[in-house]
Design an enzyme around this catalytic site. Structure first.
Site, PDB file in Angstrom:
ATOM      1  N   CYS A  52     -18.621  -2.931 -64.606  1.00 54.58           N
ATOM      2  CA  CYS A  52     -18.448  -3.477 -63.274  1.00 54.58           C
ATOM      3  C   CYS A  52     -18.272  -2.306 -62.326  1.00 54.58           C
ATOM      4  O   CYS A  52     -18.182  -1.167 -62.751  1.00 54.58           O
ATOM      5  CB  CYS A  52     -17.199  -4.355 -63.199  1.00 54.58           C
ATOM      6  SG  CYS A  52     -17.249  -5.806 -64.269  1.00 54.58           S
ATOM      7  N   ARG A  75     -19.366  -7.492 -60.246  1.00 52.68           N
ATOM      8  CA  ARG A  75     -19.144  -7.890 -61.635  1.00 52.68           C
ATOM      9  C   ARG A  75     -20.418  -8.008 -62.456  1.00 52.68           C
ATOM     10  O   ARG A  75     -21.396  -8.595 -62.018  1.00 52.68           O
ATOM     11  CB  ARG A  75     -18.435  -9.240 -61.654  1.00 52.68           C
ATOM     12  CG  ARG A  75     -18.102  -9.709 -63.057  1.00 52.68           C
ATOM     13  CD  ARG A  75     -17.364 -11.019 -63.015  1.00 52.68           C
ATOM     14  NE  ARG A  75     -16.994 -11.426 -64.364  1.00 52.68           N
ATOM     15  CZ  ARG A  75     -16.967 -12.682 -64.773  1.00 52.68           C
ATOM     16  NH1 ARG A  75     -17.258 -13.663 -63.947  1.00 52.68           N
ATOM     17  NH2 ARG A  75     -16.619 -12.970 -66.004  1.00 52.68           N
ATOM     18  N   GLY A 132     -14.487  -2.390 -67.248  1.00 53.07           N
ATOM     19  CA  GLY A 132     -14.391  -1.891 -68.610  1.00 53.07           C
ATOM     20  C   GLY A 132     -14.146  -2.954 -69.649  1.00 53.07           C
ATOM     21  O   GLY A 132     -14.409  -4.142 -69.424  1.00 53.07           O
ATOM     22  N   ASP A 187     -10.164 -10.344 -70.750  1.00 43.03           N
ATOM     23  CA  ASP A 187      -9.293  -9.195 -71.007  1.00 43.03           C
ATOM     24  C   ASP A 187      -8.630  -8.721 -69.708  1.00 43.03           C
ATOM     25  O   ASP A 187      -7.567  -8.102 -69.737  1.00 43.03           O
ATOM     26  CB  ASP A 187     -10.048  -8.052 -71.704  1.00 43.03           C
ATOM     27  CG  ASP A 187     -11.301  -7.605 -70.964  1.00 43.03           C
ATOM     28  OD1 ASP A 187     -11.751  -8.322 -70.047  1.00 43.03           O
ATOM     29  OD2 ASP A 187     -11.843  -6.532 -71.304  1.00 43.03           O
ATOM     30  N   GLY A 193     -24.267   6.866 -80.123  1.00 49.70           N
ATOM     31  CA  GLY A 193     -23.536   7.768 -81.007  1.00 49.70           C
ATOM     32  C   GLY A 193     -22.750   8.862 -80.296  1.00 49.70           C
ATOM     33  O   GLY A 193     -22.277   9.806 -80.920  1.00 49.70           O
TER      34      GLY A 193
END
Lengths: 81, 660
Positions: free
Chosen positions: B2, B50, B76, B100, B365
């Site tokens: 976001c 968002r 995040g 969250d 990675g």
């Protein structure tokens, strides 16, 4: 053109774009002055071979031959004798 | 992913600047194109763009707590939010959403600023407390999500990207020459410094509190290493635990069960993350990779081999010189700092492809090389140390030939030159930056092109010391590999790899990167692995290879590591290169930006053109890309900043105005 002039001109044009030509003395080490590094040396080799019609062996790629204008001039002189 | 932005009045209450918040959100809408949100109360204003991944129906922001005293805007993922939620429920907290975001607010309510230590994730957020008019902004431990701030005219501003701050025309815009000095030393500035004067970056692992007009920074986490190691423990045992932790890290990052993409570079790390998804989760994975028309950079055969091996649905993009040149200005719009290589550009193009396939999340990675000792710079350090103990040795420097077997110049041919290059700095063996001297030496060449004014301005600024001021207490007792890992993580990881080559080029196309190797518990575990198990002899990432050997083909684990690079100056010197290149490097543009010496730049540009497709040296390539990116940065952000339109109110799904 005299080899010294040609060599100096090539180095100034190709390795000293961000510096003053006067930084380079004839005896100054190109490595120590940060002018040529291990990737740049191949550009120098290409120039020498084309300009002076010589062939440079891998074993000759040593600072004693290539690390200052004086050394380069002497080396080219030996190769073109 | 976001975008967040906002401001806090530092003196008296004022009428909210609705249009400003609108423009600020608009400027970063690429980070979150799904919906906008805003909050105003006269002291504080928040804007939020968002990208919905979890809880599409109720996770809207800015969000508040039950008594509406706390407001948050957040970018995040907190991966352990379900566990934290359970803990908080036991403590009496009641939740209204499945997000969250709400867990962060309740955690803050319960534990205050200490809540940060409980979060496992990648985040940047701001929490405003209406009761005492304080603001707290925080960033994750390793700097995965970005956050910038500035203070002017009795206002404190923050945003995910600098361009949002520049939406306020009263904020002065000027290149920070000391910032350039640092970038042309380390590839990044040392936070809080950025490439712009008076614009600060919140450092990874830190938070800032703004209370009664005073702004204070606090650190809650730092990368660290022990002084001693459990050397009795076998490599096998470390590898087993590592594998288990990697599986957990990947599972935690995929618990939302959305379809994900995985980047496959053809190397060990991304092969590892992709195979972990495949064998240890139920997530459907599509793999993505970058190939190059210039075969010197291309790793397609390894990528395809890995995709076949894992049976992923694979998408690849083949990058040409012009692809790099055409996209480069937009990349700089996102990196917001000069870069020394074009390498972020192909990843910018790749994230566009990910988005085209309707994926919002990719696993990569990143971070493995830092925590397991993968980079050549670490091996260089070991060899230079080994050699420096016997500087006259003829045998020791021969190890240098093992460093770059994939480069055309390496091997016996260039031994004398390698020796001269790597031998420099032996007298600085006790400095904290010893490991980085060869890289710094090459990068620093760009500074030769500064004009006199720039040189005078940075005169006395000690760029090489900037990461050395707050070293951990035991730094000097650490093994030299650990010192190098620490410096690399503080500098290049957060300031380049995770930003210019990470968040910024992924967010540009509304794609969120997730990094299983950068789970902080995994990072802490990796820190406890003896250095010998990371680089075994000169075998890099030995412990990771051991941990993954059952799942990866030997052709991948035994492969000589090829650093990810893209064609640099060559991309801009083709006969049909776009005209902006010569314009940006013209005498007039160079003078207008006022940073470089036009005559010197012209000589460099002429040489690059003259050389055609022949390979240039690292230093010429870096100088060229460094100068071009600086010129573009200066034009886009200083001399010709594009104005951002104010979005319609209807674009805001959340609009809370309690300013009266």
């Amino acid at each position: 053109m005299e080899s010294r002039t040609a060599i100096r001109e090539f180095i100034v044009d190709n390795f000293m774009m961000g510096r003053e030509a006067s930084d380079l003395t004839d005896g100054g080490s190109l490595l120590d002055l940060g002018i040529i590094d291990s990737t740049g040396v191949l550009e120098l080799v290409g120039f020498l071979e084309e300009t002076f019609s010589i062939t440079i062996e891998d074993s000759e790629l040593v600072p004693e031959n290539l690390d200052s204008i004086d050394n380069l001039v002497a080396y080219v002189a030996r190769k073109t004798e | 992913m976001c975008g967040i932005t906002g401001y806090l009045e530092l003196s008296e209450k004022k009428r909210p600047d609705y249009n400003l918040i609108g423009r600020m959100v608009q400027s970063i809408r690429h980070r979150g194109p799904d919906e906008f949100g805003a909050f105003f109360d006269g002291h504080c204003a928040f804007g939020h763009a968002r990208l919905s991944i979890i809880d599409l129906s109720s996770g809207q922001q800015p969000m508040t707590n039950n008594d509406r005293s706390l407001w948050i805007c957040y970018n995040g993922e907190i991966y352990n939010y379900l566990e934290l939620r359970k803990d908080l429920e036991k403590l009496g907290h009641r939740f209204k959403t499945q997000s969250d975001t709400e867990v962060i607010i309740h955690s803050f309510e319960q534990w205050g600023n200490d809540c940060l230590a409980r979060f496992n994730g990648q985040f940047a957020f701001a929490i405003y407390n209406r009761d005492d008019k304080t603001l707290m902004i925080a960033r994750d431990r390793l700097g995965i999500r970005p956050l910038f701030f500035t203070q002017i005219h009795d206002r404190f501003y923050f945003a995910s990207e600098i361009k949002a701050l520049f939406c306020d025309p009263t904020i002065p815009r000027k290149i920070d020459l000391k910032g350039l000095d640092e970038i042309f030393t380390w590839w990044t500035t040392a936070p809080p410094r950025t490439a712009f004067e008076n614009i600060s970056e919140l450092e990874a692992g830190c938070y800032v509190t703004i209370q009664n007009g005073s702004i204070r920074k606090h650190r809650y986490w730092s990368i660290d290493f022990p002084e001693t190691f459990d050397t009795k423990r076998s490599a096998e045992s470390f590898a087993e635990e590592l594998h288990e932790r990697l599986v957990n890290s990947v599972r935690l990052r995929l618990r939302a069960d959305v379809p994900v993409g995985a980047y496959l570079s053809g190397g060990l790390d991304s092969s590892a993350t992709t195979s972990l998804i495949k064998y240890h989760t139920d997530t459907k994975v599509e793999s993505f990779s970058v190939g190059f028309e210039d075969s010197a950079f291309d790793e397609t055969s390894y990528q395809q081999q890995m995709a076949d091996y894992l049976g992923t649905s694979h998408h690849a993009v083949k990058i040409t010189y012009n692809d790099i040149a055409d996209n480069f200005p937009e990349v700089i719009h996102h990196t917001e700092r000069p870069i020394l290589r074009t390498a972020p550009t192909p990843l910018f193009i790749l994230s566009r492809l990910v988005r085209k396939h309707n994926l919002k999340v990719v696993l990569t990675g990143e971070g493995s090389d830092e925590i397991f000792g993968g980079y050549d710079i670490f091996k260089e350090t070991l060899i230079r140390r080994f050699w420096a103990r016997q500087p006259e040795s003829k045998m020791r420097p021969l190890l240098l030939q093992r460093l770059y077997p994939t480069l055309p110049i390496s091997g016996a041919r260039a031994q004398a030159y390698l020796e001269r290059f790597y031998k420099s700095g032996f007298e600085e063996i006790d400095t904290y930056y010893f490991s980085h001297i060869p890289r710094i030496k090459t990068t620093t060449e760009v500074k030769n092109y500064f004009n006199r004014d720039t040189q005078n301005n940075i005169n006395g600024h000690d760029a090489i010391s900037v990461f050395g001021y707050d070293l951990p207490k035991h730094f000097n007792t650490w093994h030299h590999l650990l010192k190098a890992q620490y410096v690399e993580s503080r500098s290049l990881l957060s300031g380049y790899l995770l930003s210019s080559q990470g968040d910024r080029v992924a967010s540009a196309h509304s794609v969120e990167g997730r990094f299983p190797f950068l789970d902080h518990e995994l990072v802490e575990f990796a820190s406890s692995i003896p250095p010998l198990y990371k680089i075994h002899g000169l075998n890099e990432k030995y412990i990771l290879k051991k941990a993954m050997r059952k799942e990866l083909p030997e052709s991948i684990t035994n492969r000589v590591k090829q650093p990810y690079m893209a064609p640099d100056a060559n991309s801009f010197t083709q006969p049909d290169s776009p005209p902006y290149v010569s314009e940006a490097l013209s005498e007039q543009s160079i003078k207008e930006a006022g940073i470089f010496n036009p005559e010197y730049v012209n000589k460099l540009y002429s040489k690059c053109l003259r050389m055609g497709d022949r390979r240039l040296s690292f230093k010429d390539n870096m100088s060229f890309i460094g100068i071009l990116s600086t010129q573009l940065l200066s034009k886009q952000f200083i001399t010709s900043l594009q104005s951002v339109p104010t979005p319609e109110r209807s674009e805001f799904k959340v609009w809370v105005d309690i300013s009266d």
